[in-house]
Enzyme design. Sequence first.
Site, PDB file in Angstrom:
ATOM      1  N   GLY A  13       0.829  -1.196   0.000  1.00  0.00           N
ATOM      2  CA  GLY A  13       0.000   0.000   0.000  1.00  0.00           C
ATOM      3  C   GLY A  13       0.861   1.243   0.000  1.00  0.00           C
ATOM      4  CB  CYS A  14       0.132   4.611   1.305  1.00  0.00           C
ATOM      5  SG  CYS A  14       0.949   6.186   1.633  1.00  0.00           S
TER       6      CYS A  14
END
Length: 167
Positions: A13-14
């Site tokens: 993810g981020c």
Amino acid sequence: MDDNTETAVLAGGCAWIMQQLLRHPEGVVSTRTGFMGGYGENPTEENSMGHAEVVEVVFDPSRLTYRGLLEVFFQVHRPDLDENVVGSLYRSEVFCTSPEQRRVAEEMIRDVDASGHWLGRTVTKISEAGVFWEMGPEDQDYLLRFPHGCKPPFPTQDDRSGKSAFD
């Protein structure tokens, strides 16, 4: 990397969020955000060229095993959401730096699936580590500098208090 450390490269993810979550286990020496796993050079968030946002984690294997690091990794992101949900840039992928890391990652994915912790089956890819393209200085340690810089991906108890889950 020196003789007393090992390097792991993880996409979940981020990268800002993953860096913040992966820096805390005892035995982590350092973390850097970057890109890996695509086809072009000098990727950016706007032009990722198939790369994923990653966190490079340097750790002391006498204090934190690779499996222990993967246990944290698989608890702090959704490895059951594939690219059509999160996008290629934010996919779940383990980039192995050795055959032993691959063996441990494969075993870990079997264990995660058997645990039933997530709603779906793990879609995390396992790949050989390639070139690590470091993000710029503005993207390193972002949530240390801006603790309220982005909302955590999953609701927490802290959401009701107004306090950041990263504090």
